[in-house]
Design an enzyme around this catalytic site. Structure first.
Site, PDB file in Angstrom:
ATOM      1  N   PHE A 123      22.297  13.439  11.931  1.00  0.00           N
ATOM      2  CA  PHE A 123      22.725  14.491  11.009  1.00  0.00           C
ATOM      3  C   PHE A 123      21.575  15.468  10.787  1.00  0.00           C
ATOM      4  CE2 PHE A 123      23.364  16.150   6.659  1.00  0.00           C
ATOM      5  CZ  PHE A 123      24.636  16.692   6.804  1.00  0.00           C
ATOM      6  N   SER A 126      18.336  19.493   6.975  1.00  0.00           N
ATOM      7  CA  SER A 126      17.055  19.995   6.475  1.00  0.00           C
ATOM      8  C   SER A 126      16.417  20.967   7.460  1.00  0.00           C
ATOM      9  CB  SER A 126      16.092  18.836   6.216  1.00  0.00           C
ATOM     10  OG  SER A 126      16.547  18.025   5.161  1.00  0.00           O
ATOM     11  N   PRO A 128      12.603  23.701   7.742  1.00  0.00           N
ATOM     12  CA  PRO A 128      11.245  23.844   7.192  1.00  0.00           C
ATOM     13  C   PRO A 128      11.233  24.416   5.774  1.00  0.00           C
ATOM     14  CG  PRO A 128      11.260  24.525   9.487  1.00  0.00           C
ATOM     15  CD  PRO A 128      12.690  24.253   9.117  1.00  0.00           C
ATOM     16  N   SER A 132      15.713  20.123   0.192  1.00  0.00           N
ATOM     17  CA  SER A 132      16.524  19.908  -0.997  1.00  0.00           C
ATOM     18  C   SER A 132      17.338  21.145  -1.355  1.00  0.00           C
ATOM     19  CB  SER A 132      15.623  19.526  -2.172  1.00  0.00           C
ATOM     20  OG  SER A 132      14.889  18.354  -1.879  1.00  0.00           O
ATOM     21  N   ARG A 243      25.008   7.578  -0.849  1.00  0.00           N
ATOM     22  CA  ARG A 243      24.078   7.101  -1.882  1.00  0.00           C
ATOM     23  C   ARG A 243      23.987   5.572  -1.955  1.00  0.00           C
ATOM     24  NH1 ARG A 243      22.308  12.058  -2.013  1.00  0.00           N
ATOM     25  NH2 ARG A 243      23.231  13.504  -3.494  1.00  0.00           N
ATOM     26  N   ARG A 268      -1.495 -19.291  -4.138  1.00  0.00           N
ATOM     27  CA  ARG A 268      -2.837 -18.727  -4.368  1.00  0.00           C
ATOM     28  C   ARG A 268      -3.365 -19.212  -5.705  1.00  0.00           C
ATOM     29  NH1 ARG A 268      -7.571 -17.149  -4.583  1.00  0.00           N
ATOM     30  NH2 ARG A 268      -8.240 -14.979  -4.248  1.00  0.00           N
ATOM     31  N   GLN A 339      -0.550  -5.444  -5.103  1.00  0.00           N
ATOM     32  CA  GLN A 339      -1.580  -5.792  -6.090  1.00  0.00           C
ATOM     33  C   GLN A 339      -1.779  -7.308  -6.155  1.00  0.00           C
ATOM     34  OE1 GLN A 339      -3.086  -3.265  -7.458  1.00  0.00           O
ATOM     35  NE2 GLN A 339      -4.503  -4.343  -8.816  1.00  0.00           N
ATOM     36  N   GLU A 366      17.269  11.599   2.043  1.00  0.00           N
ATOM     37  CA  GLU A 366      18.624  11.628   1.490  1.00  0.00           C
ATOM     38  C   GLU A 366      18.652  12.148   0.052  1.00  0.00           C
ATOM     39  OE1 GLU A 366      21.195  11.009   3.461  1.00  0.00           O
ATOM     40  OE2 GLU A 366      19.814  10.509   5.077  1.00  0.00           O
ATOM     41  N   THR A 368      15.541  13.834  -2.574  1.00  0.00           N
ATOM     42  CA  THR A 368      14.367  13.298  -3.256  1.00  0.00           C
ATOM     43  C   THR A 368      14.739  12.751  -4.642  1.00  0.00           C
ATOM     44  OG1 THR A 368      13.842  15.422  -4.290  1.00  0.00           O
ATOM     45  CG2 THR A 368      12.912  15.007  -2.088  1.00  0.00           C
TER      46      THR A 368
END
Length: 397
Positions: A123, A126, A128, A132, A243, A268, A339, A366, A368
């Site tokens: 598809f 978008s 340059p 959005s 979505r 750990r 982390q 898809e 932002t």
């Protein structure tokens, strides 16, 4: 696959994932090569046709099917490989505008081979200067006898190199007019004269190509245009049906990151005590679990909305919430996993490091996160998302 319920269906999905995807996940990320073996396995198992109706090769009878079934499959495969999750998403993304606005002939010609693994689509919307900003599309479609001439440049096309054909969004108006009613969608074969392809190296979701498509007066026949995609509204409704599937990619990744973190925390030890027994770690993992469970409920509510045919303005906010929360959840949980793993989690190729790279990609593709917030805000203003007494919906200027 023929199953009567989603429980046995998911059991089979996990079997496929463990057998075909898990052993390849690290290698796919390391070498960045398209996993043709995984694609062939998905085709053989019928996963590429899950969202197609029976007359186009999709599941029949009472078998799990539609966007709901594809959402389940994408979630499970994304636990092991983001590339595998994207592969399944691309079985629906180029199909969505055809299912909504294509002719019966267009659907049969393109979607039956797509579902059987005999051709691949992608598809292209978008550009340059128009990602959005859909109305900023500058790719032009000009009438040319009984056909059309397409000229422009499409960017960030997932699966560009693997695709045999593309659905290209263009405007029939002058580029500066920004007319919503002028947007159209065209089927363009990969091998047509005037089409060029430039690929980008990927830092995330490696194993699936990402490229730009150049269109230099590409001529397509009149029947290449999808007659039901006549303006911005149908185009956005088509994309809204995606979505839940995008959310499922985030959900599966978040689940995998959290499970990896828990396993590591159980083994750990710090000062002779396992990390999992330290209250601070327990609470962080518990918050992450609550985050994941919220993402799960939102994702499958969104899938149920799409399955019921409700993907228009009334439900746009709910669909956007699912995509927003699940993908941002993937970032939060994969960050926590990195982390917890400490220095090991920062080594290139470590599962936690790969999860985090891939999660960041999901908040951009898809639509932002910021675009999803805008959709949700409009839902509030229009009272499509409202929890008080009934009010007259406002009319936005």
């Amino acid at each position: 696959m023929m199953f009567q319920d989603f429980g046995s269906f998911r059991d089979r999905l996990h079997e496929i994932a463990v057998d075909a995807v898990r052993p390849r996940a690290a290698e796919i990320d390391a070498d960045g090569l398209y996993p043709e073996d995984v694609y062939r396995r998905f085709a053989a198992e019928g996963l590429l046709a899950l969202s197609l109706p029976p007359e186009l090769g999709g599941p029949d009878g009472h078998a799990p099917r539609g966007v709901a079934a594809l959402t389940h499959a994408t979630e499970v495969m994304a636990q092991y490989s983001s590339a595998a999750g994207l592969m399944l998403l691309l079985s629906r993304l180029p199909a969505a505008p055809l299912l909504l606005g294509g002719t019966p002939e267009q659907r049969r010609e393109r979607l039956i081979p797509l579902g059987r693994g005999r051709s691949r689509g992608s598809f292209c919307m978008s550009e340059p200067q128009a990602g959005s900003d859909v109305l900023g599309v500058s790719t032009r479609a000009e009438p040319d006898g009984d056909g059309w001439l397409l000229s422009g440049h499409k960017s960030w096309v997932s699966g560009a190199d693997e695709a045999d054909w593309y659905v290209v969004v263009a405007t029939t108006a002058d580029r500066a007019e920004r007319r919503p009613d002028a947007l159209r969608a065209f089927i363009v074969d990969r091998d047509v004269p005037g089409l060029s392809l430039r690929l980008h190296p990927r830092s995330s979701v490696r194993g699936m190509s990402l490229g730009d498509i150049g269109l230099d007066r590409v001529r397509v026949p009149g029947d290449a245009m999808l007659p039901g995609i006549t303006g911005l509204g149908p185009l956005l409704r088509s994309l809204a049906t995606m979505r839940p599937v995008v959310a499922a990619r985030g959900l599966g990744l978040a689940e995998a990151a959290l499970m990896h973190a828990v396993r590591y925390a159980e083994t750990r030890q710090v000062n002779g005590v396992a990390l999992i027994r330290q209250q601070g770690i327990q609470w962080e993992l518990a918050r992450a679990a609550a985050d994941v469970e919220a993402a799960r409920l939102l994702t499958y509510r969104a899938a149920a909305l799409v399955e019921s045919g409700d993907s228009g303005p009334d439900s746009a906010g709910q669909l956007a919430v699912a995509k927003l929360h699940a993908t941002e959840c993937a970032v939060r949980v994969s960050g926590l996993a990195t982390q917890i793993f400490g220095a090991a989690g920062s080594v290139a190729g470590h599962p936690a490091e790969r999860f985090y790279r891939d999660a960041r990609n999901l908040t951009v593709v898809e639509g932002t996160s910021e675009i999803q917030l805008g959709i949700i805000a409009r839902g509030l203003q229009d009272r499509h998302m409202w929890w008080g007494s009934a009010e007259k919906r406002t009319v936005r200027q």
